[in-house]
Design a protein around this motif. Structure first.
Motif, mmCIF file in Angstrom:
data_model
loop_
_atom_site.group_PDB
_atom_site.id
_atom_site.type_symbol
_atom_site.label_atom_id
_atom_site.label_comp_id
_atom_site.label_asym_id
_atom_site.label_seq_id
_atom_site.Cartn_x
_atom_site.Cartn_y
_atom_site.Cartn_z
ATOM 1 N N ALA A 17 -12.630 7.685 1.187
ATOM 2 C CA ALA A 17 -13.398 8.928 1.319
ATOM 3 C C ALA A 17 -12.541 10.019 1.942
ATOM 4 O O ALA A 17 -12.628 11.190 1.548
ATOM 5 C CB ALA A 17 -14.650 8.692 2.155
ATOM 6 N N VAL A 18 -11.717 9.663 2.923
ATOM 7 C CA VAL A 18 -10.805 10.642 3.524
ATOM 8 C C VAL A 18 -9.836 11.160 2.467
ATOM 9 O O VAL A 18 -9.583 12.362 2.364
ATOM 10 C CB VAL A 18 -10.046 10.025 4.710
ATOM 11 C CG1 VAL A 18 -8.943 10.964 5.182
ATOM 12 C CG2 VAL A 18 -11.006 9.722 5.857
ATOM 13 N N ASP A 40 0.941 13.438 -3.240
ATOM 14 C CA ASP A 40 0.349 12.383 -2.422
ATOM 15 C C ASP A 40 -0.323 13.003 -1.196
ATOM 16 O O ASP A 40 0.340 13.345 -0.217
ATOM 17 C CB ASP A 40 1.432 11.386 -2.007
ATOM 18 C CG ASP A 40 0.849 10.153 -1.337
ATOM 19 O OD1 ASP A 40 -0.372 10.133 -1.101
ATOM 20 O OD2 ASP A 40 1.613 9.224 -1.048
ATOM 21 N N VAL A 41 -1.653 13.117 -1.245
ATOM 22 C CA VAL A 41 -2.365 13.765 -0.140
ATOM 23 C C VAL A 41 -2.348 12.924 1.132
ATOM 24 O O VAL A 41 -2.588 13.439 2.229
ATOM 25 C CB VAL A 41 -3.830 14.078 -0.527
ATOM 26 C CG1 VAL A 41 -3.883 15.061 -1.670
ATOM 27 C CG2 VAL A 41 -4.592 12.806 -0.866
ATOM 28 N N MET A 42 -2.069 11.616 0.990
ATOM 29 C CA MET A 42 -2.046 10.746 2.168
ATOM 30 C C MET A 42 -0.635 10.627 2.751
ATOM 31 O O MET A 42 -0.399 9.807 3.645
ATOM 32 C CB MET A 42 -2.581 9.364 1.814
ATOM 33 C CG MET A 42 -4.018 9.359 1.337
ATOM 34 S SD MET A 42 -5.198 9.932 2.571
ATOM 35 C CE MET A 42 -5.485 8.409 3.475
ATOM 36 N N ILE A 93 -5.743 0.497 6.316
ATOM 37 C CA ILE A 93 -5.250 0.931 7.627
ATOM 38 C C ILE A 93 -3.821 1.441 7.509
ATOM 39 O O ILE A 93 -3.455 2.457 8.119
ATOM 40 C CB ILE A 93 -5.365 -0.222 8.641
ATOM 41 C CG1 ILE A 93 -6.848 -0.468 8.972
ATOM 42 C CG2 ILE A 93 -4.579 0.072 9.920
ATOM 43 C CD1 ILE A 93 -7.114 -1.765 9.680
ATOM 44 N N ALA A 94 -3.004 0.750 6.723
ATOM 45 C CA ALA A 94 -1.641 1.217 6.511
ATOM 46 C C ALA A 94 -1.642 2.598 5.846
ATOM 47 O O ALA A 94 -0.841 3.470 6.206
ATOM 48 C CB ALA A 94 -0.874 0.214 5.647
ATOM 49 N N ALA A 95 -2.555 2.802 4.899
ATOM 50 C CA ALA A 95 -2.655 4.106 4.243
ATOM 51 C C ALA A 95 -3.089 5.180 5.233
ATOM 52 O O ALA A 95 -2.598 6.315 5.205
ATOM 53 C CB ALA A 95 -3.646 4.030 3.078
ATOM 54 N N ALA A 96 -4.007 4.817 6.133
ATOM 55 C CA ALA A 96 -4.455 5.769 7.146
ATOM 56 C C ALA A 96 -3.310 6.151 8.072
ATOM 57 O O ALA A 96 -3.110 7.327 8.399
ATOM 58 C CB ALA A 96 -5.623 5.180 7.948
ATOM 59 N N GLY A 119 -1.142 9.860 8.893
ATOM 60 C CA GLY A 119 -1.195 10.441 10.223
ATOM 61 C C GLY A 119 -2.521 10.242 10.930
ATOM 62 O O GLY A 119 -2.843 10.963 11.880
ATOM 63 N N ILE A 120 -3.312 9.264 10.491
ATOM 64 C CA ILE A 120 -4.635 9.007 11.068
ATOM 65 C C ILE A 120 -4.571 7.737 11.919
ATOM 66 O O ILE A 120 -4.167 6.672 11.433
ATOM 67 C CB ILE A 120 -5.694 8.835 9.967
ATOM 68 C CG1 ILE A 120 -5.741 10.074 9.080
ATOM 69 C CG2 ILE A 120 -7.062 8.558 10.575
ATOM 70 C CD1 ILE A 120 -6.604 9.903 7.847
#
Length: 964
Positions: free
Chosen positions: A731-732, A811-813, A599-602, A606-607
């Motif tokens: 997956a995202v 870093d794509v996230m 969740i922190a990564a999301a 910006g998700i």
């Protein structure tokens, strides 16, 4: 009715297909199909029938023959141009006396064939990858074979199989119902009927249309409610779905938005380049003059090869391979993406709406606390593995109180709750612990094992009766015999009633309370103490249950048994009075340890993460706060509040609130609609039949692979094999990596091809300034047609495919989601493509000028050597460009050696270029001359300018980003 059975193993299948099974009694249907409805087919008989009737699959389109797939690689207008050029070249060679070997024609043919083989291999890999993914998501069915229920692939169903149908199942074959209970089937996919059809095993009196055959179920439909049993009457193409499939004409698969955009780019480039090619050919003819048929052929070859080189005709195949490889990588991480096009949407997801149970939590009810009259005991360990302790003041229960004088009621709570349950916890062969029965009841079983009480309880107590749980009663009771207190002369233990249920309900049946070894009357203070413990645990999102008991008199037990001595549950209700209250436990489905990190990564990406659950608002909010979905002070909105909102209020709530609890299926749809109306790209998780509409409505529907129903899996675009929220975020991330890799090879291909176009265009236009004229050649060009085709073959596919499997170079996230309307090739990317292409052209033409006499820079080599140097410089520049193209903004030296496939492709390009320059046979074919070591250094230095230029450009981009 049928007059006589038709044994399916001896009679042609047509006899079965001609039967209207809706008019056949259920028992006759089973007899006709030679199956016992109770035990089903034997495994051997099922195998024999599968061999006779074939797989239960709809016929796919006939596989395209390999020869046709190879020929299709030549079905391209630009290839037609090349082949036409080959014909013209061969004719010119014949007219000029057929002297020597028609080198141009042979080389062009060889390159066209090599390009066709490469395209064929790429398409085959893509098809294999997609087929593997389809196999992962195959539907299964529950059948009765050899008297046992088992899961089998739907493809293995045969006529005569006994299907066990339950809510959420997909119906695997056409079948005649044998029995049903509240069974409803959604048949919209077959009949168009929007409302689920109520089914019954009753035989129909006359033939009726398909939609009215209430005693039949059909392949491809879904169970929305109830249960039933049915005997399979038709499989594969003999099903009603198969009949429809037979009538359908084969249709072309709709290309994805990404494929449409790339096709559009290719068409635009094609038109532009053909115009440029015509201009170049006109310029060559004007500046050089055309004095012979061979001159005309040479001009045509230059123009055609320029057009072919500039348009990346291999893009669709490369795109399919890259998507397929990426999706296979996602499947290894636990996310099965059913359609390649879904990868595009994954990279754009801005909101993930997730269920709580099993996705954000472990779906393993765990007891954490016991409240009794003596105080609080804490229980360590998470999940169903009996690893942990029952702690009192920091010490294990039995060690802290060896005599059990003060904490005996804790023992009663754990063992009593286990007695008053039907759950089992057992260890599989692989060492994992699984639950059979209600997970909440299993929490008592596990806690008892942690305390080491299981063996003692099993030896002491024997169950002899049960008053079952109902949602109205909110409690259950069991009658057990206590072997430690035998009844005189009977050889049996004293009967004891043990009850478990909601604390407030159970208290109403209690008149006394136990504390330690002492039993006293239940006072108002005791009730307040119990309520306080319930409130305390509820505030911590714990589900509370209470345990009570009462020793029974012999005549009381006898009054609840019938004449045969069997316990009567109805009579047992009267025994649930005057109970002794023992204690309350707190149980929770603990959050997954990895969910908070995901969740922190999301959030960093910006998700937004939104919890949508049917659980109690306080429980949902507590878990959400613990995981970081909600902050302290946030609130949860329940279903009734949503009902009272208008569209604007609902949109505002969907924008601001992250926890929705006690929601119904229609609420999930409303929340998704509100988010999408607000411009969000929504991913939604679900597992039940009632989740299917929301999964279909969401931009990315995500079904649970373990707990999910077949209906939810069919409605979803992605299936999680581990039911884990962290897998969604992974997956995202992978979706973003795949999309980033697509941009990488697009940037590479288009900028490299732009370099070839600009080289040819300005090389012809500026021929006099470069010293290209006056060397005895009738046609003045910077590069030969065969050289352009060689560059296109060697430097396109290998590095492009290698970039398609590139790891993260940045870093794509760490960046927000891609907007749904954002172009794959945006303005910044086009500017980079044009700039890099221009630099490639400049250094390539500069190589000609450096080596040739008569230009801006005086050289001393012949035109063949100068052209070879330019040819080599352009090849090496494109290989340097492969390093540039891994990122729009990050230095090429970041993680420089992380992609071994890219370095292998670059090494292959260098080696083949050395061969073309120095092997005599290839020199003749491609019009090259050997280069000295010093000349090679000049080519490498010039080509490297592409790398240094792009490094400076990226520094400027990063500086602009910092100032924004």
């Amino acid at each position: 009715m049928m007059d006589s059975p038709v044994p399916p193993t001896s009679h042609p299948r047509a006899a079965l297909d001609a039967t209207d099974w809706a008019l056949v009694d259920a028992s006759d249907a089973a007899a006709t199909l030679e199956v016992d409805s109770a035990t089903g087919l034997s495994a051997a008989e099922a195998t024999a029938r599968r061999e006779r009737f074939g797989a239960n699959e709809l016929d796919a389109a006939p596989p395209e023959p390999a020869w046709r797939r190879i020929l299709r690689q030549f079905a391209d207008p630009l290839i037609y141009l090349l082949l036409g050029a080959v014909v013209i070249s061969a004719i010119a060679w014949l007219f000029e006396g057929a002297r020597g070997v028609p080198i141009d024609a042979i080389v062009i043919i060889a390159i066209v064939i090599a390009n066709a083989i490469l395209g064929y291999v790429q398409e085959a890999k893509a098809a294999d990858a997609v087929a593997a993914l389809q196999g992962m998501a195959a539907v299964s069915a529950t059948v009765v074979r050899d008297g046992r229920s088992e899961q089998v692939p739907a493809a293995d169903l045969v006529p005569g199989d006994i299907l066990a149908l339950a809510e959420g199942d997909s119906v695997g074959a056409d079948a005649r119902l044998l029995s049903s209970s509240s069974l409803q089937i959604a048949e919209a996919s077959l009949t168009g009927e929007s409302v689920p059809v109520t089914k019954s095993a009753t035989t129909l009196p006359e033939a009726v249309p398909l939609g009215d055959r209430a005693n039949m179920v059909f392949k491809g439909t879904a169970v929305t409610q109830g249960v039933g049993r049915a005997v399979v009457t038709a499989t594969g193409m003999q099903t009603e779905m198969g009949h429809i499939a037979t009538m359908l004409a084969q249709t072309e698969q709709e290309p994805t938005p990404l494929q449409k955009e790339i096709a559009g780019v290719s068409r635009t480039l094609g038109i532009a380049v053909i115009v440029i090619a015509v201009v170049v050919m006109g310029a060559i003819g004007f500046t050089s003059g055309i004095g012979s048929l061979q001159d005309a052929v040479d001009v045509l070859l230059v123009g055609v090869s320029l057009a072919v080189a500039a348009v990346p005709e291999g893009l669709p195949a490369i795109l399919s391979v890259v998507l397929s490889i990426g999706v296979q990588a996602m499947s290894r991480q636990g996310a099965i993406v059913k359609h390649l096009s879904s990868v595009e949407t994954l990279g754009s997801a801005s909101v993930i709406c997730s269920d709580k149970t099993g996705t954000l939590t472990r779906n393993e009810m765990t007891m954490l606390r016991v409240h009794t009259g003596s105080g609080v005991a804490d229980i360590t360990g998470v999940g169903y593995a009996p690893d942990g302790d029952v702690l009192v003041d920091g010490s294990p229960l039995l060690e802290s109180d060896p005599g059990l004088d003060l904490r005996a009621e804790d023992i009663v709570v754990l063992s009593g709750g286990t007695l008053a349950s039907d759950a089992e916890v057992r260890q599989d062969a692989d060492g994992s612990w699984v639950v059979v029965g209600d997970p909440t009841e299993a929490a008592f079983v596990v806690a008892e094992r942690k305390a080491g009480l299981t063996e003692r309880r099993e030896q002491r107590f024997t169950r002899v009766g049960e008053v079952p749980f109902t949602s109205e009663r909110k409690m259950m009771s069991v009658i057990v015999e206590d072997a430690e207190h035998p009844l005189d002369g009977t050889g049996r233990g004293r009967p004891v009633l043990v009850a478990k249920g909601a604390p407030d309900v159970l208290l109403q049946h209690c008149t006394r309370v136990r504390s330690g070894m002492e039993v006293t009357d239940l006072t108002d203070d005791d009730r307040r103490r119990v309520q306080a413990s319930v409130d305390s645990m509820s505030a911590q999102a714990l589900r509370t249950l209470a345990v009570a008991y009462r020793p029974l008199e012999t005549d009381e037990h006898a009054s609840a048994t019938d004449a045969a001595g069997d316990f009567d549950p109805e009579a047992g209700l009267a025994l649930e009075e005057g109970l002794i209250f023992v204690g309350t436990v707190g149980i929770i489905d603990p959050p997954r340890s990895e969910a908070a990190t995901a969740i922190a990564a999301a959030h960093r990406a910006g998700i937004r993460v939104v919890m949508i659950t049917g659980d109690h608002p306080s429980t949902a909010l507590r878990i959400a706060q613990e995981l970081g979905i909600a902050a302290a002070g946030d609130r949860a909105i329940a279903g009734p509040e949503l009902d009272a909102m208008d569209a604007d209020a609902l949109r505002a709530a969907a924008r601001d609130v992250s926890v929705f609890a006690r929601v119904a299926p229609e609420h999930k749809l409303q929340i998704i609609d509100a988010l999408q109306a607000d411009g969000q790209v929504v991913s939604m998780t679900g597992d039940g039949v009632n989740d299917a509409p929301a999964l279909k409505k969401a931009d990315i529907g995500v079904a649970m692979g373990i707990t999910g129903t077949e209906v939810s899996k069919e409605a979803a675009a992605m299936i999680l094999t581990d039911d884990n929220f962290a897998t969604i975020v992974a997956a995202v991330r992978q979706g973003r990596v795949i999309f980033g890799n697509i941009r990488k090879f697009l940037r590479y291909l288009l900028s490299s091809n732009m370099g070839e176009v600009l080289t040819m265009f300005f090389g012809v236009m500026l021929a006099g300034y470069l010293g290209l004229t006056g060397h005895g050649e009738s046609i003045v060009v910077p590069l030969l047609a065969t050289q352009i085709l060689w560059i296109n073959l060697i430097t396109d596919s290998g590095p492009a495919l290698a970039m398609g499997v590139d790891a993260e170079t940045e870093d794509v996230m760490a960046r927000p989601p891609r907007r749904a309307d954002e172009r794959v090739i945006d303005g910044q990317m086009w500017s980079g493509i044009i700039a890099i292409g221009a630099v490639m052209a400049i250094v390539t033409l500069l190589a000609i000028d450096i080596f040739l006499p008569g230009g801006l820079i005086e050289g001393s080599e012949d035109v063949e050597t100068a052209r070879t140097a330019a040819f080599t410089t352009l090849v090496l520049a494109q290989l340097f460009n492969a390093l540039n193209s891994r990122s729009e903004r990050v230095s090429a030296f970041h993680r420089l050696f992380s992609n071994r496939w890219l370095w292998a492709a670059l090494a292959f390009g260098v080696v083949t270029q050395v061969l073309v320059v120095h092997v005599p046979l290839l020199q003749t074919a491609f019009g090259t001359a050997p280069l000295a070591p010093g000349q090679w250094l000049v080519c490498v230095a010039l080509a490297s300018v592409v790398l240094w230029f792009d490094e400076l450009r990226k520094v400027g981009i990063r500086a602009l980003e910092r100032r924004r």
